[in-house]
Design a protein around this motif. Structure first.
Motif, PDB file in Angstrom:
ATOM      1  N   ARG A 129       0.867  -1.182   0.000  1.00 55.56           N
ATOM      2  CA  ARG A 129       0.000   0.000   0.000  1.00 55.56           C
ATOM      3  C   ARG A 129       0.895   1.221   0.000  1.00 55.56           C
ATOM      4  O   ARG A 129       1.671   1.452   0.919  1.00 55.56           O
ATOM      5  CB  ARG A 129      -0.901   0.001   1.234  1.00 55.56           C
ATOM      6  N   ARG A 130       0.819   2.016  -1.044  1.00 59.10           N
ATOM      7  CA  ARG A 130       1.713   3.164  -1.190  1.00 59.10           C
ATOM      8  C   ARG A 130       1.339   4.278  -0.206  1.00 59.10           C
ATOM      9  O   ARG A 130       0.168   4.449   0.141  1.00 59.10           O
ATOM     10  CB  ARG A 130       1.654   3.720  -2.611  1.00 59.10           C
ATOM     11  N   PRO A 131       2.330   5.073   0.238  1.00 58.34           N
ATOM     12  CA  PRO A 131       2.044   6.224   1.100  1.00 58.34           C
ATOM     13  C   PRO A 131       1.168   7.230   0.349  1.00 58.34           C
ATOM     14  O   PRO A 131       1.316   7.413  -0.857  1.00 58.34           O
ATOM     15  CB  PRO A 131       3.431   6.805   1.397  1.00 58.34           C
ATOM     16  N   LEU A 132       0.276   7.874   1.065  1.00 61.66           N
ATOM     17  CA  LEU A 132      -0.598   8.870   0.461  1.00 61.66           C
ATOM     18  C   LEU A 132      -0.077  10.272   0.735  1.00 61.66           C
ATOM     19  O   LEU A 132       0.587  10.524   1.746  1.00 61.66           O
ATOM     20  CB  LEU A 132      -2.018   8.741   1.014  1.00 61.66           C
ATOM     21  N   SER A 133      -0.383  11.179  -0.154  1.00 60.44           N
ATOM     22  CA  SER A 133      -0.012  12.577   0.032  1.00 60.44           C
ATOM     23  C   SER A 133      -0.853  13.177   1.155  1.00 60.44           C
ATOM     24  O   SER A 133      -1.874  12.612   1.572  1.00 60.44           O
ATOM     25  CB  SER A 133      -0.250  13.358  -1.260  1.00 60.44           C
ATOM     26  N   ALA A 134      -0.436  14.343   1.623  1.00 61.11           N
ATOM     27  CA  ALA A 134      -1.193  15.024   2.675  1.00 61.11           C
ATOM     28  C   ALA A 134      -2.604  15.339   2.202  1.00 61.11           C
ATOM     29  O   ALA A 134      -3.581  15.185   2.955  1.00 61.11           O
ATOM     30  CB  ALA A 134      -0.468  16.307   3.087  1.00 61.11           C
ATOM     31  N   LYS A 135      -2.735  15.757   0.948  1.00 63.11           N
ATOM     32  CA  LYS A 135      -4.056  16.105   0.418  1.00 63.11           C
ATOM     33  C   LYS A 135      -4.971  14.893   0.372  1.00 63.11           C
ATOM     34  O   LYS A 135      -6.143  14.960   0.771  1.00 63.11           O
ATOM     35  CB  LYS A 135      -3.914  16.709  -0.982  1.00 63.11           C
ATOM     36  N   THR A 136      -4.473  13.760  -0.129  1.00 63.50           N
ATOM     37  CA  THR A 136      -5.300  12.562  -0.222  1.00 63.50           C
ATOM     38  C   THR A 136      -5.634  12.035   1.171  1.00 63.50           C
ATOM     39  O   THR A 136      -6.744  11.562   1.411  1.00 63.50           O
ATOM     40  CB  THR A 136      -4.579  11.475  -1.040  1.00 63.50           C
ATOM     41  N   THR A 165      -9.028  15.182  15.250  1.00 60.65           N
ATOM     42  CA  THR A 165      -7.896  14.538  14.596  1.00 60.65           C
ATOM     43  C   THR A 165      -6.859  15.571  14.159  1.00 60.65           C
ATOM     44  O   THR A 165      -7.198  16.616  13.610  1.00 60.65           O
ATOM     45  CB  THR A 165      -8.356  13.743  13.363  1.00 60.65           C
ATOM     46  N   LYS A 166      -5.589  15.259  14.400  1.00 61.78           N
ATOM     47  CA  LYS A 166      -4.504  16.098  13.906  1.00 61.78           C
ATOM     48  C   LYS A 166      -4.135  15.628  12.505  1.00 61.78           C
ATOM     49  O   LYS A 166      -3.687  14.498  12.324  1.00 61.78           O
ATOM     50  CB  LYS A 166      -3.297  16.007  14.840  1.00 61.78           C
ATOM     51  N   LEU A 167      -4.336  16.499  11.541  1.00 67.13           N
ATOM     52  CA  LEU A 167      -4.139  16.129  10.139  1.00 67.13           C
ATOM     53  C   LEU A 167      -2.843  16.720   9.591  1.00 67.13           C
ATOM     54  O   LEU A 167      -2.385  17.768  10.056  1.00 67.13           O
ATOM     55  CB  LEU A 167      -5.321  16.615   9.301  1.00 67.13           C
ATOM     56  N   PRO A 168      -2.251  16.062   8.597  1.00 69.51           N
ATOM     57  CA  PRO A 168      -1.032  16.613   7.980  1.00 69.51           C
ATOM     58  C   PRO A 168      -1.332  17.942   7.298  1.00 69.51           C
ATOM     59  O   PRO A 168      -2.401  18.131   6.720  1.00 69.51           O
ATOM     60  CB  PRO A 168      -0.639  15.538   6.965  1.00 69.51           C
ATOM     61  N   LYS A 169      -0.395  18.849   7.374  1.00 72.94           N
ATOM     62  CA  LYS A 169      -0.584  20.160   6.764  1.00 72.94           C
ATOM     63  C   LYS A 169      -0.375  20.080   5.256  1.00 72.94           C
ATOM     64  O   LYS A 169       0.435  19.312   4.761  1.00 72.94           O
ATOM     65  CB  LYS A 169       0.384  21.179   7.371  1.00 72.94           C
ATOM     66  N   LEU A 170      -1.158  20.880   4.557  1.00 73.06           N
ATOM     67  CA  LEU A 170      -1.010  20.959   3.109  1.00 73.06           C
ATOM     68  C   LEU A 170       0.133  21.903   2.778  1.00 73.06           C
ATOM     69  O   LEU A 170       0.178  23.039   3.267  1.00 73.06           O
ATOM     70  CB  LEU A 170      -2.303  21.469   2.471  1.00 73.06           C
ATOM     71  N   VAL A 171       1.061  21.437   1.983  1.00 77.80           N
ATOM     72  CA  VAL A 171       2.189  22.272   1.567  1.00 77.80           C
ATOM     73  C   VAL A 171       1.824  22.945   0.249  1.00 77.80           C
ATOM     74  O   VAL A 171       1.578  22.275  -0.755  1.00 77.80           O
ATOM     75  CB  VAL A 171       3.465  21.429   1.382  1.00 77.80           C
ATOM     76  N   PRO A 172       1.750  24.269   0.229  1.00 76.05           N
ATOM     77  CA  PRO A 172       1.372  24.967  -1.010  1.00 76.05           C
ATOM     78  C   PRO A 172       2.312  24.616  -2.163  1.00 76.05           C
ATOM     79  O   PRO A 172       3.532  24.546  -1.987  1.00 76.05           O
ATOM     80  CB  PRO A 172       1.481  26.449  -0.636  1.00 76.05           C
TER      81      PRO A 172
END
Length: 396
Positions: A129-136, A165-172
């Motif tokens: 299972r591949r790692p997902l991006s912060a957005k996904t 929930t603490k979510l990953p930040k979106l990197v512009p």
């Protein structure tokens, strides 16, 4: 409801649909069971009672009940993407748990699993299972939030465990803007057949799907304007569908210059009003995956390697800002859901922001869900891309 002995422990029973059922069991003594019974009866009187058995329903079983109703309100593209998240990321990792077992700690652990992926130990460099991006990852969490919110509304559980929930930040993502001379150089590098499409994109800021889905009946070449009423999307199975614009304000009229009119005029000759304005040299609809193959060559030849198609939309916005066009007018032209989105993406390009614009942005922000705003801003910055199989489907 009543308490009765059940072997060495006590249980709470009730009559549901004419049958005796066990609501809870395992209480060590009669006193503790009666205290719990008092709480349940008080909840019942207040209208807050939730059958403890309801929370024992597994996440997978609840998905089966919830999804058919949820998907009816989605656009085909959203139905495809959210359906993929349910199948690939929610059910496999959380489906075995009961609804009342899903707490904040469980969700945080799930978020980490999505972000880190699962390497295939038997095949170095490959993934189960591949790692997902912060957005996904944030999109997956948003879907789970909706799923658990529906469980609360259906009185399966008392509270939504996704709230904190603490979510990953979106990197512009870095946006690129072409100057007018650079746009001219790109135009010269593009084959003649595709120049009208590229010219329209950079001159109007249309989204890709809005441009390739444009029909002749919504194009007024002589008047120098077009009406956006739909967008074309490519599904994972290769089929093409036509849906409504991305946002409610996406349905709009966009004007263009005489130069664009001159480029578009040959495309309307000998066509019916329902025909597509832009087609391939063989007359077929334009597919973004095929177009991008040429795009990479043309941009490299013009010295703009890495330039995305969506950067043409950003370029149009930058030109309007440099021309001191009001932010509200830019927002309307681009079809953003609100002026807050436009300010969030392009506000840093403004040489100065007057009080009127600040008030408009402030008013818009009061009625906007921060997560929805962030998601739309990220989509605009990234651009409309095709679904990535590597992101939603693990390598086996």
């Amino acid at each position: 409801m009543w308490v009765e002995k059940n072997g060495p422990t006590y249980r709470i029973r009730d009559i549901v649909d004419g049958k005796k059922v066990t609501l809870e069991k395992g209480w060590p003594n009669k006193t503790s069971a009666k205290k719990r019974l008092t709480t349940l009866k008080a909840d019942q009187l207040r209208g807050d009672f939730i059958d403890p058995r309801a929370g024992k329903l597994t996440v997978a079983a609840w998905v089966e009940q919830w999804w058919p109703g949820h998907e009816t309100g989605l656009k085909p593209t959203s139905r495809q993407s959210e359906g993929s998240r349910v199948r690939m990321h929610v059910v496999p990792l959380l489906g075995h748990l009961a609804l009342d077992e899903v707490d904040n700690q469980t969700i945080q652990a799930w978020i980490i699993k999505l972000m880190t992926g699962l390497p295939d130990l038997d095949r170095p460099g490959k993934w189960v299972r591949r790692p997902l991006s912060a957005k996904t990852t944030r999109s997956c969490h948003g879907l789970l939030h909706s799923l658990m919110k529906a469980a609360v509304q259906a009185r399966k559980i008392r509270t939504n465990p996704c709230g904190d929930t603490k979510l990953p930040k979106l990197v512009p993502r870095e946006m690129r803007f072409l100057t007018e001379p650079e746009a001219g150089r790109l135009h010269a590098a593009v084959p003649e057949h595709w120049r009208p499409l590229v010219l329209l994109l950079v001159s109007t800021g249309l989204r890709w799907g809005e441009a390739v889905g444009l029909q002749l009946k919504n194009l007024d070449v002589l008047g120098g304007r077009l009406t956006v009423v739909r967008a074309m999307h490519e599904m994972a199975d290769g089929s093409l569908i036509f849906g409504t614009p991305k946002t409610a304000r996406g349905r709009r009229t966009v004007t263009f210059t005489p130069k664009v009119s001159a480029a578009l005029t040959p495309l309307v000759v000998d066509k019916d009003r329902d025909d597509l304005v832009f087609t391939t040299p063989t007359g077929k609809p334009v597919r973004s995956r095929n177009f991008r193959r040429g795009w990479l060559e043309w941009t490299a030849a013009a010295g703009f390697g890495g330039l995305r198609i969506h950067d043409l939309r950003h370029t149009q916005a930058a030109w309007l800002i440099s021309g001191n066009v009001p932010l509200s007018a830019i927002s309307q032209r681009l079809g953003h859901s609100s002026i807050a989105v436009t300010d969030g993406i392009y506000g840093h390009l403004l040489p100065q922001v007057d009080a009127g614009i600040l008030r408009a942005v402030a008013d818009a922000l009061e009625h906007i869900d921060p997560d929805a705003l962030a998601a739309e801003m990220d989509e605009e910055a990234v651009g409309e891309v095709e679904p990535k199989a590597a992101e939603d489907v693990g390598e086996r």
